[in-house]
Motif scaffolding. Structure first.
Motif, mmCIF file in Angstrom:
data_model
loop_
_atom_site.group_PDB
_atom_site.id
_atom_site.type_symbol
_atom_site.label_atom_id
_atom_site.label_comp_id
_atom_site.label_asym_id
_atom_site.label_seq_id
_atom_site.Cartn_x
_atom_site.Cartn_y
_atom_site.Cartn_z
ATOM 1 N N PRO A 38 -2.786 -0.644 4.724
ATOM 2 C CA PRO A 38 -1.540 -1.189 5.083
ATOM 3 C C PRO A 38 -1.646 -1.864 6.556
ATOM 4 N N ILE A 39 -2.451 -1.509 7.326
ATOM 5 C CA ILE A 39 -2.417 -1.886 8.695
ATOM 6 C C ILE A 39 -2.994 -3.461 8.700
ATOM 7 N N ASP A 40 -3.612 -3.896 7.629
ATOM 8 C CA ASP A 40 -4.188 -4.990 7.573
ATOM 9 C C ASP A 40 -2.996 -6.156 7.007
ATOM 10 N N ALA A 41 -1.785 -5.791 6.422
ATOM 11 C CA ALA A 41 -0.904 -6.653 6.012
ATOM 12 C C ALA A 41 -0.607 -7.728 6.822
ATOM 13 N N ASP A 42 -0.182 -7.638 8.130
ATOM 14 C CA ASP A 42 -0.094 -8.915 9.120
ATOM 15 C C ASP A 42 -1.076 -9.666 9.304
ATOM 16 N N LEU A 43 -2.435 -9.063 9.455
ATOM 17 C CA LEU A 43 -3.687 -9.627 9.520
ATOM 18 C C LEU A 43 -3.954 -10.685 8.556
ATOM 19 N N MET A 44 -3.884 -10.210 7.226
ATOM 20 C CA MET A 44 -4.285 -10.887 6.236
ATOM 21 C C MET A 44 -2.891 -11.969 5.966
ATOM 22 N N SER A 45 -2.069 -11.740 6.299
ATOM 23 C CA SER A 45 -1.099 -12.877 6.084
ATOM 24 C C SER A 45 -1.251 -14.097 6.736
ATOM 25 N N ASP A 46 -2.193 -14.176 7.778
ATOM 26 C CA ASP A 46 -2.713 -15.378 8.186
ATOM 27 C C ASP A 46 -3.545 -15.922 7.471
ATOM 28 N N VAL A 64 -4.626 -15.430 3.765
ATOM 29 C CA VAL A 64 -4.299 -15.532 2.124
ATOM 30 C C VAL A 64 -2.895 -15.985 1.668
ATOM 31 N N ASP A 65 -2.769 -16.323 0.580
ATOM 32 C CA ASP A 65 -1.719 -16.807 -0.119
ATOM 33 C C ASP A 65 -0.985 -15.603 -1.186
ATOM 34 N N CYS A 66 -1.958 -14.779 -1.406
ATOM 35 C CA CYS A 66 -1.381 -13.689 -2.145
ATOM 36 C C CYS A 66 -2.460 -12.630 -1.960
ATOM 37 N N TYR A 67 -1.546 -11.411 -1.900
ATOM 38 C CA TYR A 67 -2.380 -10.040 -1.730
ATOM 39 C C TYR A 67 -2.751 -9.502 -3.172
ATOM 40 N N GLN A 68 -3.851 -8.809 -3.281
ATOM 41 C CA GLN A 68 -4.271 -8.055 -4.491
ATOM 42 C C GLN A 68 -4.194 -6.769 -3.995
ATOM 43 N N ILE A 69 -3.589 -5.916 -5.013
ATOM 44 C CA ILE A 69 -3.956 -4.615 -4.919
ATOM 45 C C ILE A 69 -4.743 -3.861 -5.942
ATOM 46 N N GLY A 70 -5.765 -3.485 -5.734
ATOM 47 C CA GLY A 70 -6.592 -3.062 -6.695
ATOM 48 C C GLY A 70 -6.532 -1.685 -7.549
ATOM 49 N N ALA A 71 -6.880 -1.531 -8.366
ATOM 50 C CA ALA A 71 -6.853 -0.338 -9.422
ATOM 51 C C ALA A 71 -6.876 0.960 -8.527
ATOM 52 N N PHE A 86 1.180 4.351 -2.120
ATOM 53 C CA PHE A 86 2.680 3.862 -1.839
ATOM 54 C C PHE A 86 2.959 3.367 -0.462
ATOM 55 N N ARG A 87 2.094 3.777 0.450
ATOM 56 C CA ARG A 87 2.159 3.156 1.941
ATOM 57 C C ARG A 87 1.978 1.652 1.752
ATOM 58 N N LEU A 88 0.898 1.375 1.076
ATOM 59 C CA LEU A 88 0.333 0.127 1.102
ATOM 60 C C LEU A 88 1.148 -0.519 0.143
ATOM 61 N N LEU A 89 1.861 -0.146 -0.954
ATOM 62 C CA LEU A 89 2.845 -1.004 -1.806
ATOM 63 C C LEU A 89 3.935 -1.243 -0.875
ATOM 64 N N GLU A 90 4.520 -0.402 -0.073
ATOM 65 C CA GLU A 90 5.521 -0.592 1.008
ATOM 66 C C GLU A 90 5.344 -1.641 1.942
ATOM 67 N N ALA A 91 4.087 -1.620 2.563
ATOM 68 C CA ALA A 91 3.501 -2.626 3.509
ATOM 69 C C ALA A 91 3.464 -3.893 2.988
ATOM 70 N N VAL A 92 2.934 -4.244 1.663
ATOM 71 C CA VAL A 92 2.938 -5.566 1.224
ATOM 72 C C VAL A 92 4.644 -6.017 0.817
ATOM 73 N N GLY A 93 5.194 -4.841 0.679
ATOM 74 C CA GLY A 93 6.483 -5.156 0.095
ATOM 75 C C GLY A 93 7.448 -5.577 1.217
ATOM 76 N N LYS A 94 7.111 -5.427 2.266
ATOM 77 C CA LYS A 94 7.585 -5.932 3.663
ATOM 78 C C LYS A 94 7.214 -7.375 3.838
ATOM 79 N N GLN A 95 6.090 -7.897 3.287
ATOM 80 C CA GLN A 95 5.795 -9.281 3.435
ATOM 81 C C GLN A 95 6.453 -10.199 2.527
ATOM 82 N N LYS A 96 6.361 -11.297 2.510
ATOM 83 C CA LYS A 96 6.963 -12.261 1.551
ATOM 84 C C LYS A 96 5.854 -12.985 0.638
ATOM 85 N N LYS A 97 4.597 -12.816 0.781
ATOM 86 C CA LYS A 97 3.678 -13.624 0.109
ATOM 87 C C LYS A 97 3.470 -12.933 -1.163
ATOM 88 N N PRO A 98 3.145 -13.453 -2.544
ATOM 89 C CA PRO A 98 2.932 -12.732 -3.509
ATOM 90 C C PRO A 98 2.078 -11.528 -3.483
#
Length: 337
Positions: free
Chosen positions: A168-176, A178-185, A191-203
């Motif tokens: 989750p800590i990388d969400a802001d860094l990666m936003s600069d 990538v155009d789409c985050y991938q959540i692996g299997a 759930f903390r990771l899901l919420e972190a990308v949920g606070k971003q706007k990128k797909p």
């Protein structure tokens, strides 16, 4: 709860009801349509009953959302969602191919693959910068250096990029980068990771966990959307069964069922779903035939030298054959490449 307004209802009528929903601590949803406006109210069912919406003159119908996942359900939204990844439209009659290496290894490797994919008119480039591996001794990715290479490839070849996030800590860094985050299997229920990308706007491309049920996948998507990001793409990538002939068992039943249950786009990953290079082509055709909105496949110009998953990576010739073979199935399914 779904609230269907009468055709003559105005925006002021909708806002009056939305304000009432908010005043009770519930989550309001506003979904204006061409012919009707639909509202939603999410929250404690006991509180929902206090709304007494039948007394509002502009309310035509009130229906409960019966599924445990509310925001991703077709009950809430009948039409397919269309997600934009860097301007590339996913879903809604489009069949989209995402391709690239399992891991970003070097500039020469990534740019060579991107050039090959660009020649095949592939719109989206994938590549792993952070690689969660089963063994701690396996290649773990280049980290931010890999992200920088992905961004450079995007700038040179005009291909928006998709890359996996594992912390989750990388969400802001990666936003600069990538155009789409991938959540692996392995992180589908982080759930903390899901919420972190949920606070971003990128797909977010959300892969099904290897032992996850379809309902668990949809509830994981619900976490992301509930946190504020509606741009979710589901991905069937194979589940773990008793069968050992393939890496996983690619569950194409799930694709057809998900298209009934949710308005979100559904992708298939035949590379991880089988782990057998010769099966990627036929199962990509099957994915198109069963209604998938796209595929994500691994490619490498020299799989024997790949630092991860070389055994399932398609060469340039393999990939060219795949694209030729899959086109009739995409057309037969009523989609366009």
């Amino acid at each position: 709860m779904i609230i269907v307004l009468k055709p003559e209802a105005t925006e002021a009528d909708a806002n009056e009801i939305l304000d009432k929903i908010s005043s009770l601590g519930l989550k309001p949803l506003y979904m204006p349509g061409v012919e009707r406006t639909v509202l939603g109210a999410l929250g404690d069912e006991r509180v929902l009953r206090q709304l007494h919406l039948d007394s509002y003159p502009m309310v035509d119908e009130v229906k409960p959302i019966l599924s445990p996942y509310k925001l991703v359900a077709r009950e809430l939204q009948a039409h397919d969602s269309i997600i934009s990844i860097g301007g590339v439209k996913v879903g809604g009659g489009n069949f989209t191919v995402i391709a690239g290496p399992c891991s970003v290894e070097s500039k020469e490797q990534l740019f060579g693959i991107a050039e090959m994919l660009k020649a095949q008119h592939i719109p989206l480039l994938r590549g792993g910068a952070y690689k969660p591996r089963t063994s701690p001794y396996s290649f773990q990715g280049l980290g931010e250096e890999g992200l920088a290479l992905l961004k450079s490839a995007k700038d040179v070849y005009g291909m928006p990029v998709v890359s996996e996030i594992i912390d989750p800590i990388d969400a802001d860094l990666m936003s600069d980068y990538v155009d789409c985050y991938q959540i692996g299997a392995r992180n589908m229920q982080n759930f903390r990771l899901l919420e972190a990308v949920g606070k971003q706007k990128k797909p977010v491309l959300l892969k099904r966990g290897m032992s996850a049920t379809i309902e668990e996948l949809l509830l994981a998507a619900e976490y992301i959307i509930n946190a504020g990001n509606p741009n979710v793409i589901l991905c069937e990538r194979g589940i773990r069964t008793f069968e050992t002939a393939t890496r996983n068992t690619l569950d194409l039943n799930a694709v057809a069922l998900l298209k009934q249950k949710t308005h979100l786009p559904v992708f298939v990953d035949p590379s991880h779903g089988t782990g057998v290079k010769s099966l990627i082509n036929p199962l990509s055709r099957a994915a198109a035939a069963v209604g998938a909105d796209g595929i994500i496949v691994e490619t490498h110009l020299n799989p024997k030298e790949a630092l991860s998953d070389g055994h399932q990576a398609l060469t340039a010739d393999d990939f060219s054959q795949l694209m030729a073979d899959i086109k009739p199935f995409i057309s037969a399914a009523g989609k366009q490449l």
